[in-house]
Design a protein around this motif. Structure first.
Motif, mmCIF file in Angstrom:
data_model
loop_
_atom_site.group_PDB
_atom_site.id
_atom_site.type_symbol
_atom_site.label_atom_id
_atom_site.label_comp_id
_atom_site.label_asym_id
_atom_site.label_seq_id
_atom_site.Cartn_x
_atom_site.Cartn_y
_atom_site.Cartn_z
ATOM 1 N N GLY A 1 1.055 -1.269 -0.033
ATOM 2 C CA GLY A 1 0.046 -0.013 0.103
ATOM 3 C C GLY A 1 0.826 1.259 -0.005
ATOM 4 O O GLY A 1 2.181 1.279 0.213
ATOM 5 N N SER A 2 0.117 2.394 0.016
ATOM 6 C CA SER A 2 0.968 3.570 -0.204
ATOM 7 C C SER A 2 0.026 4.758 0.547
ATOM 8 O O SER A 2 -1.111 4.841 0.356
ATOM 9 N N ILE A 3 0.479 5.357 1.630
ATOM 10 C CA ILE A 3 -0.027 6.252 2.342
ATOM 11 C C ILE A 3 -0.524 7.503 1.316
ATOM 12 O O ILE A 3 -1.496 8.120 1.247
ATOM 13 N N ALA A 4 0.604 7.876 0.508
ATOM 14 C CA ALA A 4 0.244 9.068 -0.357
ATOM 15 C C ALA A 4 -0.789 8.696 -1.402
ATOM 16 O O ALA A 4 -1.391 9.571 -1.674
ATOM 17 N N MET A 5 -0.721 7.277 -1.703
ATOM 18 C CA MET A 5 -1.969 7.223 -2.880
ATOM 19 C C MET A 5 -3.232 7.278 -2.029
ATOM 20 O O MET A 5 -4.074 7.766 -2.587
ATOM 21 N N GLN A 6 -3.264 6.801 -0.615
ATOM 22 C CA GLN A 6 -4.460 6.905 0.094
ATOM 23 C C GLN A 6 -4.997 8.389 0.245
ATOM 24 O O GLN A 6 -6.111 8.694 -0.014
ATOM 25 N N GLN A 7 -3.871 9.133 0.461
ATOM 26 C CA GLN A 7 -4.131 10.597 0.819
ATOM 27 C C GLN A 7 -4.379 11.204 -0.820
ATOM 28 O O GLN A 7 -5.182 12.190 -0.651
ATOM 29 N N ALA A 8 -3.954 10.816 -1.854
ATOM 30 C CA ALA A 8 -4.292 11.269 -2.829
ATOM 31 C C ALA A 8 -5.856 11.144 -3.211
ATOM 32 O O ALA A 8 -6.524 12.072 -4.146
ATOM 33 N N ILE A 9 -6.501 10.082 -2.836
ATOM 34 C CA ILE A 9 -7.655 9.992 -3.029
ATOM 35 C C ILE A 9 -8.702 10.971 -2.034
ATOM 36 O O ILE A 9 -9.318 11.681 -2.632
ATOM 37 N N ALA B 1 0.644 14.548 8.162
ATOM 38 C CA ALA B 1 1.059 13.902 9.425
ATOM 39 C C ALA B 1 1.528 12.849 9.334
ATOM 40 O O ALA B 1 2.283 12.232 10.423
ATOM 41 N N GLU B 2 1.245 11.749 8.407
ATOM 42 C CA GLU B 2 1.750 10.770 8.226
ATOM 43 C C GLU B 2 3.160 10.560 7.323
ATOM 44 O O GLU B 2 3.340 11.344 6.457
ATOM 45 N N SER B 3 3.965 9.826 8.028
ATOM 46 C CA SER B 3 5.161 9.718 7.229
ATOM 47 C C SER B 3 4.949 9.003 5.744
ATOM 48 O O SER B 3 4.010 7.831 5.849
ATOM 49 N N GLY B 4 5.493 9.446 4.753
ATOM 50 C CA GLY B 4 5.045 8.952 3.346
ATOM 51 C C GLY B 4 3.979 9.502 2.752
ATOM 52 O O GLY B 4 3.530 9.169 1.654
ATOM 53 N N GLY B 5 3.340 10.422 3.297
ATOM 54 C CA GLY B 5 2.096 11.006 2.980
ATOM 55 C C GLY B 5 2.245 12.181 2.130
ATOM 56 O O GLY B 5 3.559 12.709 1.800
ATOM 57 N N ILE B 6 1.316 12.762 1.429
ATOM 58 C CA ILE B 6 1.493 13.845 0.688
ATOM 59 C C ILE B 6 1.614 15.078 1.513
ATOM 60 O O ILE B 6 0.939 15.496 2.562
ATOM 61 N N GLY B 7 2.477 15.960 0.909
ATOM 62 C CA GLY B 7 2.879 17.141 1.580
ATOM 63 C C GLY B 7 1.762 18.176 1.174
ATOM 64 O O GLY B 7 0.634 17.970 0.820
ATOM 65 N N TYR B 8 1.996 19.259 1.327
ATOM 66 C CA TYR B 8 1.314 20.571 0.773
ATOM 67 C C TYR B 8 -0.367 20.527 1.339
ATOM 68 O O TYR B 8 -1.290 20.738 0.548
#
Length: 183
Positions: A47-55, A129-136
């Motif tokens: 999985g990917s935190i960044a992809m989940q946050q992209a949703i 707040a999550e490591s590997g998440g999307i910034g901005y």
């Protein structure tokens, strides 16, 4: 004055329509990213935190910037118990007064209350707040006053459109009725 208002309405409708049509393509990216997250999670056990946050980001963009497009095309949620049975003139008055009494104060409140929230986020360049998440995150929060501004402009356009329609209806009532026929 009417000509100036009509020009504003035309330009504004074109702008809002283009924004709405562009944002609508975000649905495709939302579906693709969501499907990819599901395939990766259940097919490849990753999985990917960044992809989940992209949703989440995509969803926020769709709703925050799609609100005015929906309002432009009169597809917003309306409690339609009596409205559908009203005359065209009465509907114009309801839309005009509703925008004045509800939409404009609400959008002004959102602008006022979100200003410090968004400013603070920009001041610290807030990220995930999550490591590997999307910034901005500060860019995402900026959608709040942008949405309120676009909605305010749309409410002003609806007020103008309904005001012109009411005036046109009244002017039509003042015109003498002529009987058609052949000589």
């Amino acid at each position: 004055m009417d000509k100036l208002l009509q020009t504003y309405l035309g330009l504004h409708q074109t702008l809002q329509d283009k924004i709405g049509r562009f944002i609508a393509w975000g649905v495709l990216s939302l579906v693709i990213i969501t499907a990819l997250v599901v395939v990766l999670r259940y097919g490849f056990d990753t999985g990917s935190i960044a992809m989940q946050q992209a949703i989440t980001y995509n969803h926020a963009i769709l709703f925050m910037l799609g609100i005015t497009y929906t309002y432009l095309h009169d597809e917003h949620v309306r409690v339609d118990v009596f409205y559908s049975r009203y005359s065209a003139e009465r509907k114009h008055w309801i839309n005009l007064i509703g925008s004045l009494l509800f939409t404009i104060p609400m959008t002004l409140f959102i602008l006022w209350s979100s200003w410090e929230y968004v400013s603070n986020s920009w001041a610290i360049s807030e990220g995930s707040a999550e490591s590997g998440g999307i910034g901005y995150v500060y860019l995402l929060k900026t959608l709040i006053p942008i949405m309120a501004s676009l909605l305010l402009l749309q409410a002003l356009a609806i007020i103008g459109k309904n005001w012109l329609a009411i005036r046109e209806h009244r002017n039509d009532d003042d015109k003498p009725v002529t009987q058609g026929g052949k000589l």
